[in-house]
Design a protein around this motif. Structure first.
Motif, PDB file in Angstrom:
ATOM      1  N   HIS A 289       0.815  -1.211   0.000  1.00 23.79           N
ATOM      2  CA  HIS A 289       0.000   0.000   0.000  1.00 23.79           C
ATOM      3  C   HIS A 289       0.854   1.269   0.000  1.00 23.79           C
ATOM      4  CE1 HIS A 289      -3.992  -1.738   0.137  1.00 23.79           C
ATOM      5  NE2 HIS A 289      -3.476  -2.689   0.894  1.00 23.79           N
ATOM      6  N   ARG A 290       1.983   1.238   0.707  1.00 22.49           N
ATOM      7  CA  ARG A 290       2.895   2.381   0.650  1.00 22.49           C
ATOM      8  C   ARG A 290       3.359   2.615  -0.785  1.00 22.49           C
ATOM      9  NH1 ARG A 290       6.243   4.125   5.342  1.00 22.49           N
ATOM     10  NH2 ARG A 290       5.094   3.372   7.131  1.00 22.49           N
ATOM     11  N   ILE A 292       1.759   2.008  -3.521  1.00 22.87           N
ATOM     12  CA  ILE A 292       0.661   2.716  -4.199  1.00 22.87           C
ATOM     13  C   ILE A 292       0.634   4.176  -3.753  1.00 22.87           C
ATOM     14  CG2 ILE A 292      -1.851   2.913  -4.390  1.00 22.87           C
ATOM     15  CD1 ILE A 292      -1.537   0.394  -5.605  1.00 22.87           C
ATOM     16  N   GLY A 293       0.755   4.387  -2.447  1.00 22.63           N
ATOM     17  CA  GLY A 293       0.703   5.753  -1.904  1.00 22.63           C
ATOM     18  C   GLY A 293       1.790   6.631  -2.486  1.00 22.63           C
ATOM     19  N   VAL A 294       2.993   6.117  -2.539  1.00 20.51           N
ATOM     20  CA  VAL A 294       4.118   6.917  -3.052  1.00 20.51           C
ATOM     21  C   VAL A 294       3.951   7.150  -4.552  1.00 20.51           C
ATOM     22  CG1 VAL A 294       6.601   6.943  -3.481  1.00 20.51           C
ATOM     23  CG2 VAL A 294       5.736   6.228  -1.244  1.00 20.51           C
ATOM     24  N   THR A 296       1.314   7.218  -6.369  1.00 21.59           N
ATOM     25  CA  THR A 296       0.199   8.089  -6.742  1.00 21.59           C
ATOM     26  C   THR A 296       0.368   9.507  -6.206  1.00 21.59           C
ATOM     27  OG1 THR A 296      -1.042   7.289  -4.815  1.00 21.59           O
ATOM     28  CG2 THR A 296      -1.537   6.244  -6.934  1.00 21.59           C
ATOM     29  N   GLY A 372      -6.816   2.329  -5.798  1.00 23.78           N
ATOM     30  CA  GLY A 372      -7.453   2.956  -4.646  1.00 23.78           C
ATOM     31  C   GLY A 372      -6.481   3.035  -3.494  1.00 23.78           C
ATOM     32  N   SER A 373      -7.000   3.273  -2.314  1.00 23.54           N
ATOM     33  CA  SER A 373      -6.101   3.334  -1.151  1.00 23.54           C
ATOM     34  C   SER A 373      -6.206   2.035  -0.383  1.00 23.54           C
ATOM     35  CB  SER A 373      -6.464   4.518  -0.269  1.00 23.54           C
ATOM     36  OG  SER A 373      -7.719   4.317   0.330  1.00 23.54           O
TER      37      SER A 373
END
Lengths: 373, 373
Positions: A289-290, A292-294, A296, A372-373
Motif C-alpha cells: 500500500h505504501r 501505491i501511496g508513493v 500516486t 485505490g487506497s
C-alpha cells in the motif's frame, strides 16, 4: 523520418507505446515467471566473425543476412532497422524493449546521421516483438524469441523453426565435431541460450535471494538483473540463464534449467510469499500500500525507485491483496518509466531532473483511478 | 471511574478527544510558532521544598494548595486530578497533552490503586486546558499557561493575574534579596520561564537548524524537542526557552526572547521556506505529497514517522501548497498519534506492534476525504 528530438515518428515500424510480448503477465507460472527467452548464435559460412571482419566483409554479411531473413517468411510482419539510420533515442528504446543488446547499440557514430557507423541491423517481428534478430552483433546472427510466463519448450520449438527457415537458404558456419561455430567459445555447440526473468520480491525480503544466487552459480547458471550482465536487479527481477552450450544438446540444456533449478526457485519464492503472508501479513500489506501511496503522490521519481514500488504492487496483485488491479498495466509501467520510453512519451529530450518530474507525472496519471487506497 | 483498561471514562473532567489550546494553529506568526508557554515556579512559605519534605509535609502542602487554588476562582471550570488516583494510561495522556511533566507522572506506584504513591496533583482549566498547575512537582506549585501562536505578552499578563489571585490567600516563599525561592537555583528570582514551540522544517531541510541551536545556546536559551528535555525534535518541532531567571525582571527575560532571538529564528525559517519554494519547489512539493501518500496508504506507522510526515503536510499547508487542507486537524493528529491517545481512542491497551497498525488506521481514516492527491 525522425523528429528533431530524434524520437521515432508516426511511421515507425515499431509501436513503442505498446507493451511487448514479455510484459503481458500471462502464461504458465506468471506469478513468478515474468518472461522466457531463447537465443541462438549463428554465423554465415565463408565470412570472418564480426570482430575480425573488415568493414566490407561486415557490409556484405549484413546484405546477405537481410536478403535471407526477408525471404524466409519468419513472421507476418518484420521490421528491418539498420542501426546507422537510427539515433541515440531510438537505439535506447530498442535496448529498453530488450530487442537489441547494449553492445549492439554502442559504437562509433556517424557525424551526419547520428547512427552507429557500422553495418549493423535488427529485424523485429511486429506487432508482438516476440522475434528479433540482431545482425552483426558478436555473431552474424543472434536470433531471439521472448514470451510471457514460463514457455521455454514452446520457444525452443519456435526458434528451431525460425532457425530451419533461415538455414534453408544459407550456409551456417558449422563443425561436425563442435557444432555451430560462434565468436565466443561459450556459445559453440548448439549456440543456444535459455533464460527466464523471475520476479523474486519475497526471496529478496527474506534475504534468501543470496542462497538462490549461490546455488545457481554452482550449477553454471548466470543470475543477472533486468538489463542483463552487470545491471542491478531492479524491481526484484532476476534473469537466470545457462552459461555454456558446448557438448550439450538443446534438450539437455533445457532440462538443466527446467528440470530442477527453475521449479525449485519458483517454489522457494512461492513459499516465501506464503510465509510472509501468514506470519507478517501486515508488513507485506504495508509495503504494497505504501508503494501505491508513493507512486500516486510523489512529484519526483527515479527509475530505480519507481521500479521497486512497481515490484511491490506486482507482488500485491499476484498475492491477491489488490483484487482491483491487473498485472499487465503495472508490468507495462516497468518499461515506460525507463529514460528512453519516458522521453518518447513526452516527445522531447529531457534532462535527468526533468525525467524525475515527468516520470512521477506519468506514473500518477497511469495509476489514477486504477489504484485505490 | 476508570474502565478496566485504565482509560478515562465518560465522566472524565478532561475531554482527551479534543485538541488542546496549543494545537489550534491560530494566533500571531502561526506559520512558524505552534504555541507559546509561560510557567511560574512557586513555593509555599513555612513548608520545606518537595525534595526534602516528609510525606506528611507534602500531604499538608497539597491540601493547602488545593484549597487555595479552588478558592482563587482562576477559571470558570477547574479539574482537580490527584495522581495517586490515576493510572498509567491517564498519566500518559496528561504528559502527552503537556499538562504535567514526565517527572510528575513518575514515582513509586500504589499497588492497590495503580496511582503514583505520592501526594501529587494537577489542576487543569477546562475545556481549553490553557491553564494547568502541577502541585508537588519540583516546587509546590508550577503554574503553566499555554496558547496558540506567538502570545507571550498575553500569557505574561494572564499568568501574573493567576499568580496574584493565588498569592492573595497564601504566603509564597520569598526573599527580598533573591526573589521567589525555588527548589532549583535556575528558577530563583521571578521564577518565570517562557517558551515557544517552533515548527522549523525548512531550517531542518537546509541543515541551518544547527546554527540556530548554537546561537540559542550562546544566549543561554535552551532548544529542546516536542516533549521537552532530552526528547528528539519530532515533527521538526523545537522548543526554545529561557534558562535562568535570577537577577532579571520578567519583562527583561521576555525581551531577551522576543526582542531579538525569536524574530530572527522566525525570519530564518520563513526565508528558508521561501528559498526552497523558489529554487527547489519540486523537492518541497514531492516531500509534501509523498507525506500525504504515505499517511493515506501505510498499514504500519511509528509515532516518529507519522509526526515527520505530519510536519511536512503542515509545511505544505502554511506554504500554500495544499489549499484544501487546514492546519488544525493536522496539528490535532500530532497529539492523537501519541501512544496514550491512540490507546484511549482504541479503548484498550495495545502492544507496540498493535499501536503501529492502529496508528496507521487512525491516520488513514482522519485524512480520508480531507487529503487529495
Amino acid at each position: 523520418m525522425n523528429d528533431p528530438a530524434g524520437l521515432p515518428g508516426p511511421n515507425s515500424p515499431i509501436d513503442y507505446h505498446a507493451p511487448t510480448a514479455w510484459l503481458l503477465g500471462t502464461g504458465e507460472d506468471a506469478d513468478v515467471v515474468m518472461s522466457s527467452r531463447a537465443r541462438l548464435a549463428r554465423n554465415i559460412a565463408g565470412f570472418p566473425f564480426v570482430n575480425s571482419a573488415s568493414r566490407d566483409d561486415r557490409r556484405h554479411a549484413l546484405a546477405v543476412s537481410r536478403q535471407r531473413i526477408m525471404d524466409a517468411r519468419l513472421t507476418k510482419k518484420l521490421a528491418w532497422i539498420e542501426l546507422h539510420e537510427t539515433n541515440h533515442a531510438v537505439r535506447t528504446l530498442l535496448v529498453e524493449r530488450h530487442l537489441i543488446s547494449r553492445q549492439h547499440a554502442k559504437g562509433k557514430l556517424n557525424r551526419t546521421t547520428g547512427g552507429v557507423d557500422e553495418p549493423r541491423a535488427v529485424a523485429v517481428g511486429t506487432p508482438d516483438e516476440a522475434l528479433s534478430i540482431m545482425v552483426n552483433e558478436e555473431d552474424h546472427l543472434r536470433i531471439q524469441l521472448i514470451g510471457s510466463g514460463l514457455c521455454l519448450n514452446d520457444l525452443l520449438r519456435r526458434i528451431d523453426d525460425v532457425d530451419d527457415r533461415i538455414e534453408a537458404g544459407i550456409d551456417y558456419a558449422f563443425s561436425p565435431r563442435f557444432g555451430y561455430l560462434t565468436a565466443c567459445p561459450t556459445n559453440v555447440g548448439t549456440g543456444i541460450r535459455f533464460g527466464v526473468m523471475l520476479h523474486l520480491p519475497a526471496l529478496k525480503l527474506t534475504g534468501d535471494i543470496e542462497k538462490v544466487k549461490r546455488a545457481a552459480g554452482g550449477m553454471s547458471l548466470a543470475v543477472r538483473g533486468f538489463y542483463g550482465e552487470g545491471s542491478d536487479a531492479s524491481a526484484d527481477l532476476y534473469q537466470i540463464s545457462n552459461q555454456t552450450t558446448l557438448g550439450k544438446s538443446e534438450a539437455a540444456i533445457l532440462r538443466e534449467l527446467t528440470g530442477e533449478v527453475l521449479p525449485a526457485v519458483i517454489g522457494y519464492e512461492r513459499s516465501a510469499r506464503q510465509k510472509l503472508l501468514e506470519h507478517r501479513s501486515e508488513v507485506i500489506e504495508d509495503k504494497v500500500h505504501r508503494a501505491i501511496g508513493v507512486l500516486t503522490h510523489a512529484r519526483l521519481l527515479s527509475t530505480e525507485e519507481a521500479m521497486d514500488h512497481l515490484s511491490m504492487i506486482r507482488l500485491g496483485i499476484v498475492a491477491g491483496l489488490m483484487p482491483e488491479l491487473e498485472q499487465q498495466p503495472i508490468n507495462h509501467l516497468l518499461l515506460m518509466v525507463q529514460p528512453g520510453h519516458l522521453q518518447m512519451l513526452c516527445g522531447r529530450v529531457l534532462s535527468q531532473g526533468e525525467r524525475r518530474i515527468e516520470r512521477a507525472k506519468l506514473v500518477r496519471e497511469r495509476l489514477a483511478g486504477v489504484a485505490g487506497s
